[in-house]
Design an enzyme around this catalytic site. Structure first.
Site, PDB file in Angstrom:
ATOM      1  CB  CYS A  69      -0.908  -0.006   1.240  1.00  0.00           C
ATOM      2  SG  CYS A  69      -2.131   1.335   1.253  1.00  0.00           S
ATOM      3  CG  ASP A  70       2.895   4.945  -1.625  1.00  0.00           C
ATOM      4  OD1 ASP A  70       3.930   4.741  -0.973  1.00  0.00           O
ATOM      5  OD2 ASP A  70       2.580   6.060  -2.086  1.00  0.00           O
ATOM      6  CB  THR A  71      -1.377   6.672   1.889  1.00  0.00           C
ATOM      7  OG1 THR A  71      -1.989   5.393   2.089  1.00  0.00           O
ATOM      8  CG2 THR A  71      -2.410   7.764   2.104  1.00  0.00           C
TER       9      THR A  71
END
Length: 191
Positions: A69-71
């Site tokens: 995941c990357d935000t």
């Protein structure tokens, strides 16, 4: 099936525990600078999540479901990453003050046994109240903004800055649980 979270984020770990009580953490050492931003924030954030997940997937000796995941925070056609200095944090928060920005998370789920992968993204609109310089400086002095995209964490002290959100709250924290839950189902994991 073993589940692996490819992240060093305590927030992601805490969120994943809400829907899954048994998983491992293997921190990805994927070099994010090898993904160039071409103006398409959705593709960019999904490519980052896939890079993280693939990096961990390639290091595994046994089969597992790997979650990457990357935000990021997106405002006025710019990506606001994690601040490198207090001054950078100040300028980011000053930009966000009184405005609406978007938080994007890219998620990738990979079955290391079959190589099957799914990538998707979530976007949440966040509206900040007008912030005074004193509010911003006090928050920066707490140290909280320094490891967070856009220089704030909605789940902490900066929660008072948020007037409203349109979309997934957990996305803003760093792991959109609804999207992840259904992606895991699609790949054959029933939690």
């Amino acid at each position: 099936m073993r589940i692996v979270l490819a992240s060093a984020s305590e927030r992601r770990k805490d969120l994943l525990q809400i829907i899954c009580n048994n998983f491992d953490i293997i921190v990805s050492n994927f070099d994010e600078s090898c993904i160039m931003y071409n103006g398409d924030v959705k593709s960019y954030v999904m490519d980052l999540s896939k890079g993280k997940a693939m990096n961990v997937c390639n290091s595994l000796k046994n089969s597992a479901i790997v979650i990457g995941c990357d935000t990021l925070v997106f405002f006025e056609n710019s990506i606001l990453g994690k601040p490198k200095t207090k001054e950078e944090a100040y300028h980011m928060l000053k930009k966000l003050s009184g405005n609406i920005h978007k938080v994007y998370s890219g998620i990738t789920v990979i079955d290391s046994n079959t190589g099957h992968s799914i990538s998707d993204y979530v976007c949440t609109k966040v509206q900040f109240s007008h912030l005074t310089d004193d509010q911003i400086e006090k928050y920066i002095d707490s140290g909280d903004p320094m490891d967070k995209a856009g220089s704030y964490g909605i789940q902490g002290q900066a929660g008072v800055f948020v007037e409203k959100i349109d979309g997934c709250y957990y996305n803003v924290v760093g792991l959109p649980l609804n999207k992840l839950y259904y992606m895991l189902k699609r790949i054959g994991v029933n939690l």
